[in-house]
Design a protein around this motif. Structure first.
Motif, PDB file in Angstrom:
ATOM      1  N   ARG A  39      64.585  64.682  52.935  1.00 50.31           N
ATOM      2  CA  ARG A  39      64.016  65.722  52.096  1.00 50.31           C
ATOM      3  C   ARG A  39      65.094  66.724  51.683  1.00 50.31           C
ATOM      4  NH1 ARG A  39      59.521  63.709  50.061  1.00 50.31           N
ATOM      5  NH2 ARG A  39      58.537  62.427  51.676  1.00 50.31           N
ATOM      6  N   HIS A  40      64.921  67.277  50.494  1.00 47.73           N
ATOM      7  CA  HIS A  40      65.828  68.333  50.047  1.00 47.73           C
ATOM      8  C   HIS A  40      65.598  69.599  50.857  1.00 47.73           C
ATOM      9  CE1 HIS A  40      68.185  70.853  47.299  1.00 47.73           C
ATOM     10  NE2 HIS A  40      67.184  71.716  47.337  1.00 47.73           N
ATOM     11  N   HIS A  41      64.341  69.969  51.023  1.00 47.39           N
ATOM     12  CA  HIS A  41      63.992  71.174  51.774  1.00 47.39           C
ATOM     13  C   HIS A  41      63.847  70.868  53.258  1.00 47.39           C
ATOM     14  CE1 HIS A  41      62.723  72.370  47.702  1.00 47.39           C
ATOM     15  NE2 HIS A  41      62.887  73.614  48.116  1.00 47.39           N
ATOM     16  N   THR A  42      64.132  71.866  54.059  1.00 47.07           N
ATOM     17  CA  THR A  42      63.748  71.824  55.462  1.00 47.07           C
ATOM     18  C   THR A  42      62.272  72.194  55.529  1.00 47.07           C
ATOM     19  OG1 THR A  42      65.950  72.350  56.308  1.00 47.07           O
ATOM     20  CG2 THR A  42      64.058  72.937  57.699  1.00 47.07           C
ATOM     21  N   LEU A  43      61.488  71.327  56.140  1.00 47.46           N
ATOM     22  CA  LEU A  43      60.051  71.562  56.253  1.00 47.46           C
ATOM     23  C   LEU A  43      59.747  72.070  57.660  1.00 47.46           C
ATOM     24  CD1 LEU A  43      58.764  68.368  54.430  1.00 47.46           C
ATOM     25  CD2 LEU A  43      58.808  70.684  53.533  1.00 47.46           C
ATOM     26  N   VAL A  44      59.068  73.190  57.723  1.00 46.72           N
ATOM     27  CA  VAL A  44      58.747  73.811  59.011  1.00 46.72           C
ATOM     28  C   VAL A  44      57.235  73.791  59.180  1.00 46.72           C
ATOM     29  CG1 VAL A  44      59.026  75.821  60.485  1.00 46.72           C
ATOM     30  CG2 VAL A  44      60.760  75.311  58.742  1.00 46.72           C
ATOM     31  N   PHE A  45      56.763  73.002  60.142  1.00 53.01           N
ATOM     32  CA  PHE A  45      55.330  72.889  60.417  1.00 53.01           C
ATOM     33  C   PHE A  45      54.992  73.828  61.581  1.00 53.01           C
ATOM     34  CE2 PHE A  45      56.781  68.960  58.557  1.00 53.01           C
ATOM     35  CZ  PHE A  45      55.789  68.621  57.650  1.00 53.01           C
ATOM     36  N   VAL A  46      54.018  74.703  61.368  1.00 50.49           N
ATOM     37  CA  VAL A  46      53.695  75.706  62.391  1.00 50.49           C
ATOM     38  C   VAL A  46      52.198  75.721  62.666  1.00 50.49           C
ATOM     39  CG1 VAL A  46      53.971  78.086  63.142  1.00 50.49           C
ATOM     40  CG2 VAL A  46      55.572  77.134  61.464  1.00 50.49           C
ATOM     41  N   GLY A  47      51.854  75.549  63.937  1.00 48.84           N
ATOM     42  CA  GLY A  47      50.492  75.801  64.385  1.00 48.84           C
ATOM     43  C   GLY A  47      50.436  77.236  64.875  1.00 48.84           C
ATOM     44  N   PHE A  48      49.788  78.106  64.111  1.00 52.76           N
ATOM     45  CA  PHE A  48      49.770  79.532  64.424  1.00 52.76           C
ATOM     46  C   PHE A  48      48.679  79.853  65.444  1.00 52.76           C
ATOM     47  CE2 PHE A  48      51.420  79.631  59.967  1.00 52.76           C
ATOM     48  CZ  PHE A  48      52.677  80.150  60.264  1.00 52.76           C
ATOM     49  N   SER A  49      49.044  80.650  66.410  1.00 58.29           N
ATOM     50  CA  SER A  49      48.091  81.136  67.405  1.00 58.29           C
ATOM     51  C   SER A  49      47.498  82.466  66.932  1.00 58.29           C
ATOM     52  CB  SER A  49      48.808  81.323  68.743  1.00 58.29           C
ATOM     53  OG  SER A  49      47.939  81.819  69.737  1.00 58.29           O
ATOM     54  N   GLY A  50      46.345  82.803  67.446  1.00 60.75           N
ATOM     55  CA  GLY A  50      45.804  84.152  67.291  1.00 60.75           C
ATOM     56  C   GLY A  50      45.426  84.561  65.880  1.00 60.75           C
ATOM     57  N   GLU A  51      45.153  83.613  65.001  1.00 62.89           N
ATOM     58  CA  GLU A  51      44.732  84.000  63.646  1.00 62.89           C
ATOM     59  C   GLU A  51      43.429  84.773  63.689  1.00 62.89           C
ATOM     60  OE1 GLU A  51      42.717  83.172  59.627  1.00 62.89           O
ATOM     61  OE2 GLU A  51      42.048  82.870  61.705  1.00 62.89           O
ATOM     62  N   GLU A  52      42.525  84.333  64.547  1.00 63.46           N
ATOM     63  CA  GLU A  52      41.223  84.983  64.631  1.00 63.46           C
ATOM     64  C   GLU A  52      41.296  86.364  65.293  1.00 63.46           C
ATOM     65  OE1 GLU A  52      38.868  83.860  63.026  1.00 63.46           O
ATOM     66  OE2 GLU A  52      38.959  81.680  62.910  1.00 63.46           O
ATOM     67  N   LYS A  53      42.447  86.696  65.859  1.00 63.11           N
ATOM     68  CA  LYS A  53      42.661  88.017  66.447  1.00 63.11           C
ATOM     69  C   LYS A  53      43.311  88.973  65.456  1.00 63.11           C
ATOM     70  CE  LYS A  53      41.312  86.700  70.616  1.00 63.11           C
ATOM     71  NZ  LYS A  53      40.075  87.222  71.252  1.00 63.11           N
ATOM     72  N   GLY A  54      43.481  88.523  64.206  1.00 61.39           N
ATOM     73  CA  GLY A  54      44.108  89.375  63.204  1.00 61.39           C
ATOM     74  C   GLY A  54      45.450  88.851  62.731  1.00 61.39           C
ATOM     75  N   LEU A  55      45.544  87.546  62.516  1.00 59.81           N
ATOM     76  CA  LEU A  55      46.769  86.906  62.014  1.00 59.81           C
ATOM     77  C   LEU A  55      47.951  87.159  62.951  1.00 59.81           C
ATOM     78  CD1 LEU A  55      46.578  87.854  58.190  1.00 59.81           C
ATOM     79  CD2 LEU A  55      45.286  86.106  59.445  1.00 59.81           C
ATOM     80  N   VAL A  56      47.687  87.207  64.244  1.00 60.10           N
ATOM     81  CA  VAL A  56      48.730  87.599  65.205  1.00 60.10           C
ATOM     82  C   VAL A  56      49.916  86.638  65.166  1.00 60.10           C
ATOM     83  CG1 VAL A  56      49.257  87.962  67.643  1.00 60.10           C
ATOM     84  CG2 VAL A  56      47.066  88.753  66.709  1.00 60.10           C
ATOM     85  N   GLY A  57      49.649  85.333  65.260  1.00 57.89           N
ATOM     86  CA  GLY A  57      50.740  84.360  65.340  1.00 57.89           C
ATOM     87  C   GLY A  57      51.579  84.294  64.083  1.00 57.89           C
ATOM     88  N   SER A  58      50.941  84.283  62.922  1.00 55.23           N
ATOM     89  CA  SER A  58      51.705  84.178  61.674  1.00 55.23           C
ATOM     90  C   SER A  58      52.489  85.457  61.400  1.00 55.23           C
ATOM     91  CB  SER A  58      50.778  83.855  60.497  1.00 55.23           C
ATOM     92  OG  SER A  58      49.744  84.817  60.360  1.00 55.23           O
ATOM     93  N   ARG A  59      51.913  86.605  61.712  1.00 60.17           N
ATOM     94  CA  ARG A  59      52.646  87.866  61.546  1.00 60.17           C
ATOM     95  C   ARG A  59      53.876  87.893  62.467  1.00 60.17           C
ATOM     96  NH1 ARG A  59      50.348  92.586  59.239  1.00 60.17           N
ATOM     97  NH2 ARG A  59      48.354  92.203  58.220  1.00 60.17           N
ATOM     98  N   TYR A  60      53.674  87.469  63.705  1.00 57.89           N
ATOM     99  CA  TYR A  60      54.784  87.461  64.654  1.00 57.89           C
ATOM    100  C   TYR A  60      55.880  86.514  64.171  1.00 57.89           C
ATOM    101  CZ  TYR A  60      57.194  87.498  69.164  1.00 57.89           C
ATOM    102  OH  TYR A  60      58.142  87.648  70.154  1.00 57.89           O
ATOM    103  N   TYR A  61      55.482  85.363  63.686  1.00 58.92           N
ATOM    104  CA  TYR A  61      56.459  84.371  63.231  1.00 58.92           C
ATOM    105  C   TYR A  61      57.319  84.917  62.093  1.00 58.92           C
ATOM    106  CZ  TYR A  61      58.438  80.236  61.018  1.00 58.92           C
ATOM    107  OH  TYR A  61      59.317  79.344  60.444  1.00 58.92           O
ATOM    108  N   VAL A  62      56.675  85.412  61.046  1.00 61.45           N
ATOM    109  CA  VAL A  62      57.434  85.839  59.875  1.00 61.45           C
ATOM    110  C   VAL A  62      58.171  87.148  60.143  1.00 61.45           C
ATOM    111  CG1 VAL A  62      55.589  87.124  58.702  1.00 61.45           C
ATOM    112  CG2 VAL A  62      57.323  85.935  57.345  1.00 61.45           C
TER     113      VAL A  62
END
Length: 310
Positions: free
Chosen positions: A154-177
């Protein structure tokens, strides 16, 4: 999908109208002559999007292997990532500040550092239903999508993420980014999120989607003849894609929620019986082709002869 209890009952959208608006946008955005060219180009581009499909038996089997415990869900995704070829330094966990399961991350290295993040949340609301729709349907697809996209370099690096704590207020995705460096965030050309699939044909949150990503989805849908329409959920809740929007990272969320089915989320009816397997597998096929297409479509245009700086 993270839903605010105060906004659930006040959700206001008309699925039929939203579908009609999106179809008119696709069909009438350009003059008729330009539309024909657009469709032909979409078919050609899609034909170059190489990927492979996981068997329906495996995709359905992973969905049916759900756990009602969030920690076990994360462990299953990690296990299936490894079985799909993601190992060693490419497979990791990201511990969060709170007492929640970690984010689970699989990196499929590409030719460049330019990245596409592919995400879905692994957790569910403990007090209502089994959380199969919201969002085991999304999380369980991550390893199958890794399998689909690892068929060739692939040209791009693909990053697959299973985010934790979305139901707690997007906790995992906010922490990741939030914990990426400015340089790492600048390399992300798109974030593709999926949440609550399988209630029907694929839908897109068009009002919260980057135009380039939305147009690419329309091209792939037309070329593959797989259905996708717009149902906006602005007043229903939010999704992990919005954590990336805070940094002006292009994002798009695919789902299957309509006015007729939204009440299944966070309710005792969020069970396996709510899933329409044909639609779920169609969503997997569409997303696989879409990601392969994006990898090519988001490449920088080749430099023209003689365009080098003098």
């Amino acid at each position: 999908m993270h839903c605010g209890c105060a906004t659930l009952g006040g959700m206001q959208f008309n699925a039929t109208t939203a579908r009609g608006r999106f179809l008119r946008c696709l069909l009438l955005r350009q003059p008729a002559g330009a539309l024909i060219v657009c469709v032909i180009c979409a078919v050609c581009a899609s034909a170059q999007a190489h990927f492979r499909l996981q068997t329906r038996q495996v995709v359905e089997g992973r969905l049916k292997a759900f756990s009602t415990k969030n920690s076990e869900r994360e462990a299953l995704i990690r296990k299936w990532f490894a079985e799909s070829g993601c190992k060693d330094a490419n497979l990791s966990e990201q511990a969060l500040d709170r007492k929640l399961p970690p984010n689970v991350i699989c990196v499929l290295p590409g030719e460049t550092q330019q990245a596409i993040v592919v995400g879905a949340h692994t957790d569910h609301v403990d007090s209502s239903g089994d959380g199969v729709v919201d969002n085991w349907t999304g999380a369980a697809l991550l390893p199958s999508l890794l399998y689909s996209l690892s068929a060739q370099p692939r040209h791009h690096t693909l990053v697959f993420v299973g985010f934790s704590g979305e139901e707690k207020g997007l906790v995992g995705s906010r922490y990741y980014v939030d914990h990426l460096t400015s340089e790492q965030r600048a390399h992300i050309e798109g974030m593709v999120n999926f949440d609550s699939l399988g209630l029907g044909p694929t839908e897109v949150w068009a009002s919260h989607a980057d135009k380039a990503l939305l147009d690419a989805l329309a091209s792939v849908a037309m070329a593959s003849r797989l259905p996708v329409t717009a149902v906006n959920v602005d007043n229903l809740g939010t999704a992990d894609s919005e954590s990336f929007a805070r940094y002006q990272i292009p994002r798009i969320t695919l789902h299957s929620v309509t006015q007729q089915t939204w009440s299944i989320l966070h309710s005792p009816f969020d069970k396996m019986a709510a899933i329409r397997m044909n639609d779920y597998y169609d969503s997997y096929k569409l997303i696989s082709e879409y990601l392969a297409y994006l990898d090519d479509a988001l490449k920088p245009p080749p430099a023209k002869p003689g365009s080098a700086a003098r």
